[in-house]
Design a protein around this motif. Structure first.
Motif, PDB file in Angstrom:
ATOM      1  N   GLU A 286       0.835  -1.199   0.000  1.00  0.00           N
ATOM      2  CA  GLU A 286       0.000   0.000   0.000  1.00  0.00           C
ATOM      3  C   GLU A 286       0.867   1.245   0.000  1.00  0.00           C
ATOM      4  O   GLU A 286       1.876   1.325   0.709  1.00  0.00           O
ATOM      5  N   LYS A 287       0.468   2.203  -0.822  1.00  0.00           N
ATOM      6  CA  LYS A 287       1.190   3.468  -0.878  1.00  0.00           C
ATOM      7  C   LYS A 287       0.258   4.553  -1.383  1.00  0.00           C
ATOM      8  O   LYS A 287      -0.838   4.284  -1.870  1.00  0.00           O
ATOM      9  N   GLY A 288       0.735   5.797  -1.243  1.00  0.00           N
ATOM     10  CA  GLY A 288      -0.049   6.927  -1.731  1.00  0.00           C
ATOM     11  C   GLY A 288      -1.395   7.035  -1.052  1.00  0.00           C
ATOM     12  O   GLY A 288      -1.521   6.944   0.167  1.00  0.00           O
ATOM     13  N   ARG A 289      -2.437   7.170  -1.839  1.00  0.00           N
ATOM     14  CA  ARG A 289      -3.786   7.360  -1.300  1.00  0.00           C
ATOM     15  C   ARG A 289      -4.364   6.095  -0.689  1.00  0.00           C
ATOM     16  O   ARG A 289      -5.422   6.134  -0.072  1.00  0.00           O
ATOM     17  N   PHE A 290      -3.669   4.930  -0.885  1.00  0.00           N
ATOM     18  CA  PHE A 290      -4.169   3.669  -0.348  1.00  0.00           C
ATOM     19  C   PHE A 290      -3.756   3.437   1.111  1.00  0.00           C
ATOM     20  O   PHE A 290      -4.205   2.482   1.728  1.00  0.00           O
ATOM     21  N   LEU A 291      -2.891   4.279   1.642  1.00  0.00           N
ATOM     22  CA  LEU A 291      -2.439   4.100   3.016  1.00  0.00           C
ATOM     23  C   LEU A 291      -3.621   4.171   3.990  1.00  0.00           C
ATOM     24  O   LEU A 291      -4.562   4.954   3.785  1.00  0.00           O
ATOM     25  N   LYS A 292      -3.549   3.388   5.050  1.00  0.00           N
ATOM     26  CA  LYS A 292      -4.665   3.306   6.011  1.00  0.00           C
ATOM     27  C   LYS A 292      -4.958   4.633   6.686  1.00  0.00           C
ATOM     28  O   LYS A 292      -6.100   4.899   7.072  1.00  0.00           O
ATOM     29  N   LYS A 293      -3.921   5.470   6.869  1.00  0.00           N
ATOM     30  CA  LYS A 293      -4.144   6.730   7.566  1.00  0.00           C
ATOM     31  C   LYS A 293      -5.059   7.680   6.799  1.00  0.00           C
ATOM     32  O   LYS A 293      -5.557   8.660   7.349  1.00  0.00           O
TER      33      LYS A 293
ATOM     34  N   ARG B 268     -10.612  -1.018   1.455  1.00  0.00           N
ATOM     35  CA  ARG B 268      -9.863  -0.188   0.503  1.00  0.00           C
ATOM     36  C   ARG B 268     -10.796   0.462  -0.508  1.00  0.00           C
ATOM     37  O   ARG B 268     -10.491   1.521  -1.062  1.00  0.00           O
ATOM     38  N   TYR B 269     -11.912  -0.200  -0.793  1.00  0.00           N
ATOM     39  CA  TYR B 269     -12.895   0.313  -1.753  1.00  0.00           C
ATOM     40  C   TYR B 269     -14.286   0.245  -1.135  1.00  0.00           C
ATOM     41  O   TYR B 269     -14.545  -0.569  -0.238  1.00  0.00           O
ATOM     42  N   CYS B 270     -15.166   1.071  -1.628  1.00  0.00           N
ATOM     43  CA  CYS B 270     -16.560   1.032  -1.191  1.00  0.00           C
ATOM     44  C   CYS B 270     -17.226  -0.218  -1.752  1.00  0.00           C
ATOM     45  O   CYS B 270     -17.152  -0.476  -2.963  1.00  0.00           O
ATOM     46  N   HIS B 271     -17.865  -1.006  -0.894  1.00  0.00           N
ATOM     47  CA  HIS B 271     -18.518  -2.240  -1.350  1.00  0.00           C
ATOM     48  C   HIS B 271     -19.835  -1.969  -2.057  1.00  0.00           C
ATOM     49  O   HIS B 271     -20.454  -2.881  -2.600  1.00  0.00           O
ATOM     50  N   ASN B 272     -20.266  -0.690  -2.089  1.00  0.00           N
ATOM     51  CA  ASN B 272     -21.517  -0.336  -2.765  1.00  0.00           C
ATOM     52  C   ASN B 272     -21.280   0.215  -4.177  1.00  0.00           C
ATOM     53  O   ASN B 272     -21.918  -0.221  -5.129  1.00  0.00           O
ATOM     54  N   CYS B 273     -20.351   1.168  -4.283  1.00  0.00           N
ATOM     55  CA  CYS B 273     -20.126   1.798  -5.594  1.00  0.00           C
ATOM     56  C   CYS B 273     -18.750   1.518  -6.177  1.00  0.00           C
ATOM     57  O   CYS B 273     -18.503   1.808  -7.356  1.00  0.00           O
TER      58      CYS B 273
ATOM     59  N   GLN C 255     -15.809   2.889  -5.337  1.00  0.00           N
ATOM     60  CA  GLN C 255     -14.831   3.975  -5.283  1.00  0.00           C
ATOM     61  C   GLN C 255     -13.784   3.711  -4.208  1.00  0.00           C
ATOM     62  O   GLN C 255     -14.069   3.105  -3.177  1.00  0.00           O
ATOM     63  N   ILE C 256     -12.544   4.187  -4.437  1.00  0.00           N
ATOM     64  CA  ILE C 256     -11.466   4.019  -3.473  1.00  0.00           C
ATOM     65  C   ILE C 256     -11.809   4.748  -2.167  1.00  0.00           C
ATOM     66  O   ILE C 256     -12.351   5.865  -2.180  1.00  0.00           O
ATOM     67  N   ASN C 257     -11.520   4.113  -1.037  1.00  0.00           N
ATOM     68  CA  ASN C 257     -11.798   4.693   0.280  1.00  0.00           C
ATOM     69  C   ASN C 257     -10.584   5.502   0.724  1.00  0.00           C
ATOM     70  O   ASN C 257      -9.624   4.962   1.291  1.00  0.00           O
ATOM     71  N   THR C 258     -10.600   6.765   0.449  1.00  0.00           N
ATOM     72  CA  THR C 258      -9.490   7.637   0.834  1.00  0.00           C
ATOM     73  C   THR C 258      -9.990   9.065   1.001  1.00  0.00           C
ATOM     74  O   THR C 258     -10.896   9.509   0.285  1.00  0.00           O
ATOM     75  N   THR C 259      -9.369   9.761   1.971  1.00  0.00           N
ATOM     76  CA  THR C 259      -9.696  11.169   2.204  1.00  0.00           C
ATOM     77  C   THR C 259      -8.560  12.072   1.742  1.00  0.00           C
ATOM     78  O   THR C 259      -8.645  13.298   1.871  1.00  0.00           O
ATOM     79  N   LYS C 260      -7.482  11.474   1.220  1.00  0.00           N
ATOM     80  CA  LYS C 260      -6.327  12.260   0.763  1.00  0.00           C
ATOM     81  C   LYS C 260      -6.683  13.015  -0.509  1.00  0.00           C
ATOM     82  O   LYS C 260      -7.289  12.463  -1.426  1.00  0.00           O
TER      83      LYS C 260
END
Length: 352
Positions: free
Chosen positions: A3-10, A28-33, A35-40
């Motif tokens: 994991e790196k970049g926007r995929f980091l857990k933080k 790591r991804y939304c199970h509905n749509c 999309q990547i799960n990230t706030t970065k």
């Protein structure tokens, strides 16, 4: 996967920023749509890292599809129809992408102007060789024959009025109207059908306008037949795509006793035709580098062997039976391609 970049857990949030569905820190991804799960916030580096990763990553659909086509002839089609599809690109969309790319590349290297110049040089050379005999022949014709009014339509102005055309049967009227329009265009170079019909005092409707425009096209086509070749070549991706379903139908008939439906045969056709474009596209590039046509000839033989292996792997029949059907498929393809080419050329002359 590291994991790196926007995929980091933080950078992971508690809900999807796209659809608002609650998420866990391990998602790591939304199970509905999806999309990547990230706030970065998206950065330039993240954007291009993800772009290239989607192309070159081990589990990329494009990567698996190309490797499968190149090294597993027929097996990629077998995987796809048996439901193992997630790692492969859609055969229909991948075929369209590769075919369009192939015709763009080949179009860049096919110099129609050079072909036209070579053709004109050949015609001029023949004209220089035949010129003494032609002059002698023309002299005899002038001295020994009397020209008739209906002959030599290219030298004399031909005109039939609307009233005269109305007295003729349909086929004769079309022929005389065609000659009139060709003759008028040769004399006046008038491109506007409406203006020409006014000058000729002919009925001005969709039919007469179409016929006048066709007569112009035919005259220009006689002077420069390569224009039709350019037109047909630009339409080849759509023409081939249109005839592939008919080719799939012939294979379905050949393998009618096998447990495959029509769409499964069509998937096989899309994959093998895509491979043909890939091989020929690479060969064209090599031919341009080496200034020869050796690579194209080799690519054709490679594709024929590839097609045999693909049929053997996909349809799972014995070698002897596969060879017989391979030969039959190629014969039927040649017949279908000949009929299709004839229909294409005739149709192109009406819409060119």
């Amino acid at each position: 996967m590291k994991e790196k970049g926007r995929f980091l857990k933080k950078y992971r949030g508690n809900e999807c920023l796209n659809c608002g569905v609650p998420l866990d820190i391990i998602d790591r991804y939304c199970h509905n749509c999806g999309q990547i799960n990230t706030t970065k916030k998206l950065s330039f580096k993240d954007f291009f890292n993800e772009f290239f990763a989607s192309i070159f990553s081990y589990d990329s659909r494009l990567r698996h599809t190309i490797i499968g086509l190149l090294f597993r002839p027929g097996m990629i089609s077998k995987d796809y129809i048996e439901g193992r599809r997630i790692k492969y690109a859609n055969p229909f969309r991948f075929y369209l992408s590769v075919s369009i790319l192939f015709f763009i590349v080949s179009g860049l290297f096919i110099d129609f102007d050079t072909i036209i110049d070579q053709k004109n040089d050949q015609n001029n050379e023949l004209l220089r060789v035949d010129l003494p005999n032609q002059k002698k022949k023309n002299t005899v014709e002038i001295n020994d024959s009397i020209p008739e009014s209906d002959n030599n339509e290219d030298d004399d102005y031909v005109y039939f009025s609307e009233k005269q055309l109305d007295t003729m049967n349909m086929f004769t009227a079309v022929n005389k109207r065609w000659k009139t329009y060709k003759s008028h265009y040769k004399k006046t170079d008038q491109l506007s059908a409406s203006t020409a019909l006014d000058s000729l005092k002919h009925a001005k409707n969709g039919y007469t306008k179409y016929l006048y425009r066709r007569s112009i096209r035919t005259k220009n086509l006689n002077e420069n037949p390569m224009e039709l070749l350019k037109f047909v070549f630009n339409k080849l991706p759509f023409i081939i795509f249109f005839f592939l379903p008919f080719f799939a139908l012939t294979i379905w008939i050949i393998y009618i006793r096998r447990p495959f439906n029509y769409m499964e045969h069509l998937v096989f056709i899309f994959h093998t035709q895509t491979m043909f474009f890939i091989l020929m596209g690479i060969a064209i590039l090599f031919d341009q580098i080496t200034k020869s046509e050796v690579a194209s000839s080799i690519a054709m033989f490679i594709f024929l062997f590839y097609l045999y292996k693909a049929m053997r792997n996909f349809y799972q029949q014995r070698r002897a039976k596969t060879i017989v059907k391979f030969l039959l498929v190629n014969i039927l393809f040649f017949i279908l391609a000949s009929v299709g080419s004839l229909i294409t050329i005739i149709g192109s002359m009406f819409i060119f």
